[in-house]
Enzyme design. Structure first.
Site, mmCIF file in Angstrom:
data_model
loop_
_atom_site.group_PDB
_atom_site.id
_atom_site.type_symbol
_atom_site.label_atom_id
_atom_site.label_comp_id
_atom_site.label_asym_id
_atom_site.label_seq_id
_atom_site.Cartn_x
_atom_site.Cartn_y
_atom_site.Cartn_z
ATOM 1 N N HIS A 140 0.848 -1.198 0.000
ATOM 2 C CA HIS A 140 0.000 0.000 0.000
ATOM 3 C C HIS A 140 0.881 1.243 0.000
ATOM 4 O O HIS A 140 1.408 1.657 1.030
ATOM 5 C CB HIS A 140 -0.932 -0.022 1.219
ATOM 6 N N ASN A 190 -4.961 3.958 7.668
ATOM 7 C CA ASN A 190 -6.356 4.357 7.468
ATOM 8 C C ASN A 190 -7.257 3.931 8.616
ATOM 9 O O ASN A 190 -8.266 4.581 8.901
ATOM 10 C CB ASN A 190 -6.885 3.822 6.136
#
Length: 282
Positions: A140, A190
């Site tokens: 990511h 996140n």
């Protein structure tokens, strides 16, 4: 396993950013997208980004020319065959990612590692549709990729130690700082960030402070470069809401309920910068 050539599926914002980071670090890159126009747009973005670095004297003309020469744009998946690692960087859509991953699994030699640049989709679940779940991993990257130092390396339940070690070393070779994360909704960044944004909406809805003062408080009190409400406008309020809904469904914990004000603003079409109005007007 030494990674010399990296394949990238997707020439959009994340794909071309990853391509640039790899090429600048001296790796060969094959960047594939569905149309010549998409590939050309991706290459133009990389060229423009390198030109800005050149003007800031972060790189030389020789560096720019060499980096661009290392990236091959293509519309053919077969051109990915020479890569030791292929990173899927398509739109954040489960069905689309499954389709791409299955195509890659059928095409690539058994020893090739497949990575997915996802911010929300289960690595374990994607790995399970391949015949090489031990060689499947999450990478990511954060936007803008050339500037952001962090890469979350996400291990699925089936990811092998050798796969993790190869990808971790490759991320470090890009000049990035990799952190290792187990597979769970939102991974690390996140998972913490979006509920913080959601909490800022609760504070706003309760009238505790103005949007400007909430953002100033978090910038100056927590040394954040941008306040949570301004960040929400940048990310997109619809994206923030979708992420909170995923957390609520996956964890079944009421602490992940979306703020009613956030829902209202999305329903009104006030999604942030992309619509010209969110918490703030643009």
């Amino acid at each position: 396993m030494s990674i010399q050539t990296v394949g990238i599926v997707g020439a959009g914002t994340m794909g071309n950013g990853i391509a640039q980071a790899c090429a600048v670090a001296g790796l060969n890159v094959v960047m594939v997208d569905i149309s010549d126009a998409a590939v050309a747009k991706g290459m133009a973005t990389v060229s423009g980004s390198l030109e800005r670095l050149l003007k800031k004297e972060k790189i030389t003309v020789v560096d720019k020319t060499a980096a661009l020469a290392r990236i091959k744009g293509s519309t053919q998946y077969s051109d990915l065959k020479g890569a030791q690692l292929v990173i899927e960087a398509a739109t954040e859509n489960y069905e689309l990612k499954v389709k791409i991953v299955k195509q890659l699994d059928a095409l690539l030699a058994p020893e090739v590692i497949i990575a997915t640049n996802t911010s929300s989709i289960s690595i374990t679940k994607l790995a399970a549709v391949t015949g090489r779940a031990d060689k499947f991993i999450g990478m990511h990257f954060f936007n803008p990729v050339p500037m952001m130092a962090l890469v979350e390396i996400i291990r699925g339940l089936q990811t092998s130690d050798a796969t993790h070690a190869a990808v971790h070393a490759m991320a470090s070779a890009l000049g990035k700082t990799p952190i290792t994360v187990k597979n769970a909704p939102g991974f690390v960044v996140n998972r913490i960030l979006v509920p913080m944004i959601n909490e800022a909406f609760f504070v706003l809805a309760e009238g505790l402070a103005s949007p400007e003062d909430i953002d100033a408080g978090m910038k100056l009190g927590c040394n954040q470069p941008i306040g949570p409400l301004a960040l929400a406008d940048m990310v997109g309020l619809d994206v923030c809401l979708a992420v909170m809904d995923v957390y609520l469904a996956e964890f079944g914990d009421s602490k992940y309920r979306a703020c009613p004000l956030l829902k209202e603003m999305v329903a009104a079409g006030r999604l942030g910068r992309k619509t010209g109005r969110g918490v703030y007007s643009y």
